[in-house]
Design an enzyme around this catalytic site. Structure first.
Site, PDB file in Angstrom:
ATOM      1  CB  SER A 163       8.288  -4.314  -6.325  1.00  0.00           C
ATOM      2  OG  SER A 163       7.728  -3.124  -6.773  1.00  0.00           O
ATOM      3  CG  ASP A 172       1.149  -7.733  -2.399  1.00  0.00           C
ATOM      4  OD1 ASP A 172       0.566  -8.827  -2.453  1.00  0.00           O
ATOM      5  OD2 ASP A 172       1.389  -7.040  -3.406  1.00  0.00           O
ATOM      6  CG  LEU A 229       6.991 -10.682  -9.234  1.00  0.00           C
ATOM      7  CD1 LEU A 229       8.404 -10.804  -9.794  1.00  0.00           C
ATOM      8  CD2 LEU A 229       6.406 -12.078  -9.020  1.00  0.00           C
ATOM      9  CB  ALA A 253       6.229  -7.577 -12.373  1.00  0.00           C
ATOM     10  CB  ALA A 261       4.040  -4.928  -0.274  1.00  0.00           C
ATOM     11  CB  ALA A 262       9.265  -5.957  -0.965  1.00  0.00           C
ATOM     12  N   PRO A 319      11.216  -6.834  -9.761  1.00  0.00           N
ATOM     13  CG  PRO A 319      10.963  -8.378 -11.484  1.00  0.00           C
ATOM     14  CD  PRO A 319      11.240  -8.282 -10.024  1.00  0.00           C
TER      15      PRO A 319
HETATM   16  O1  PMV Z   1      -0.324  -7.753  -8.458  1.00  0.00           O
HETATM   17  P1  PMV Z   1      -0.114  -7.524  -7.023  1.00  0.00           P
HETATM   18  O2  PMV Z   1       1.163  -8.005  -6.486  1.00  0.00           O
HETATM   19  O3  PMV Z   1      -0.374  -6.101  -6.668  1.00  0.00           O
HETATM   20  O4  PMV Z   1      -1.201  -8.455  -6.256  1.00  0.00           O
HETATM   21  C1  PMV Z   1      -2.506  -8.038  -6.081  1.00  0.00           C
HETATM   22  C2  PMV Z   1      -3.327  -9.118  -5.441  1.00  0.00           C
HETATM   23  C3  PMV Z   1      -4.826  -8.809  -5.525  1.00  0.00           C
HETATM   24  O5  PMV Z   1      -5.491  -9.889  -4.886  1.00  0.00           O
HETATM   25  C4  PMV Z   1      -5.286  -8.733  -6.956  1.00  0.00           C
HETATM   26  C5  PMV Z   1      -5.191  -7.503  -4.837  1.00  0.00           C
HETATM   27  C6  PMV Z   1      -5.099  -7.542  -3.326  1.00  0.00           C
HETATM   28  O6  PMV Z   1      -5.147  -6.452  -2.739  1.00  0.00           O
HETATM   29  O7  PMV Z   1      -5.030  -8.615  -2.716  1.00  0.00           O
END
Ligand code: PMV
Length: 326
Positions: free
Chosen positions: A114, A158, A112, A110, A116-117, A107
């Protein structure tokens, strides 16, 4: 030239989101949902990037034009990936074109991982196509470039987990350590279906920390300690302690101003339905939460999440990081 495909996994942050931006450790796990990217070389120097999920295709030029910095523009959800095609082509001395297509089970927006993957899978597929040998570490570093365009100043967690897979503890300025968990971790993800921007949530934490400097720093540091304790609980196979730490992490990160009423409600109902612990995962402000469950409570927790109008997904650890599919 035959097209080449690579894939990379989504992730959930078990503990330490946001604190990780401030060089505290975080615990992150790759899960069994993946993004697939296929790359074919073409004549000319045009780069077509097509996403099946976004039902969108964009055309760029490999050697000219901006790399793309318009995070807010929905038209440019694909443009940040152009930087990957450019970097890897430069390494290979290639100046032709590409047809790149993205298919993803993850998704979007969200929490998770996505983007970066997709970035990790795309970097690997481009490198395979041009016969450039890249380590997982190098793939992760290249994929960080599109993450920077999407998210501003990402910690890099990520792209790291998506390239390495498994369960890792990560500290921004030091690197990562692989955790060999004894017990099988059983988690239910609750998707609120509320889209949010990681960059905005990171800015929210920065505002809280700058306004309440001492308390903000203490909270971040506490979350870092909590990650270290959680690693200890996993190594001992103490899922009860792990659950309590996850819930504690939820309220600590909540205090930094990044939860959402729906996420909080899902945390409550999951705990009531028997979860060992529950918390937001990722940047917050909507997105997803996770609940640590056992085989006995998994169904009840998933049902409780569903009754709230959210979407439950069962998440399993994926040991496989980025990999070639063809
Ligand atoms: O919500 P996501 O998957 O983009 O995770 C972000 C994680 C954070 O710690 C809030 C930001 C980061 O760059 O690590």
């Amino acid at each position: 030239m035959t097209p080449t495909t690579a894939s990379a996994p989504a992730k959930i942050i078990l503990t330490g989101e946001h604190a990780v931006v401030y060089n505290e450790p975080a615990l992150v796990m790759a899960i069994n949902r993946r993004a697939y990217v296929t790359v074919a070389q073409t004549r000319g120097d045009s780069v077509e990037i097509r996403s099946n999920d976004l039902k969108q295709a964009e055309h760029f030029t490999l050697n000219e034009g901006p790399e793309g910095h318009s995070r807010k523009s929905s038209i440019n959800r694909l443009q940040p990936y152009l930087v990957l095609a450019r970097q890897i082509s430069r390494k290979a001395g290639y100046s032709g074109g590409f047809k790149i297509s993205i298919r993803s089970e993850i998704p979007i927006s969200a929490g998770l991982g996505s983007s970066a993957a997709v970035g990790v899978a795309m970097s690997a597929a481009l490198a395979n196509s041009l016969d450039v040998k890249l380590s997982r570490d190098k793939i992760s570093k290249i994929a960080l470039e599109s993450e920077k365009i999407f998210h501003g100043h990402p910690s890099g967690i990520d792209n790291l987990i998506s390239s390495q897979g498994g369960l890792l503890v990560f500290r921004r300025n030091e690197g990562f350590l692989r955790i060999e968990g004894p017990a099988k971790l059983r988690l239910v993800i609750g998707m609120t279906n509320v889209e949010r921007s990681t960059a905005e949530q990171v800015a929210q934490v920065a505002a809280t920390v700058s306004e309440h400097r001492d308390v903000g720093q203490l909270l971040l540091h506490c979350i870092g300690h909590l990650t270290i304790e959680t690693v200890g609980a996993i190594r001992e196979g103490n899922v009860q302690a792990m659950g309590r730490l996850l819930s504690l992490n939820h309220w600590l990160v909540n205090a930094l101003g990044v939860s959402h009423p729906t996420v909080d409600r899902l945390v409550y109902v999951s705990l009531e339905a028997g979860a060992l612990g529950a918390k937001l995962t990722g940047a917050g402000g909507g997105g997803c939460m996770i609940a640590l469950v056992t085989s006995e409570t998994e169904h009840a927790v998933a049902q409780a999440i569903k009754r709230e109008g959210a979407t439950p997904l069962l998440a399993k650890l994926s040991k496989a990081g980025v990999q070639s599919e063809s």
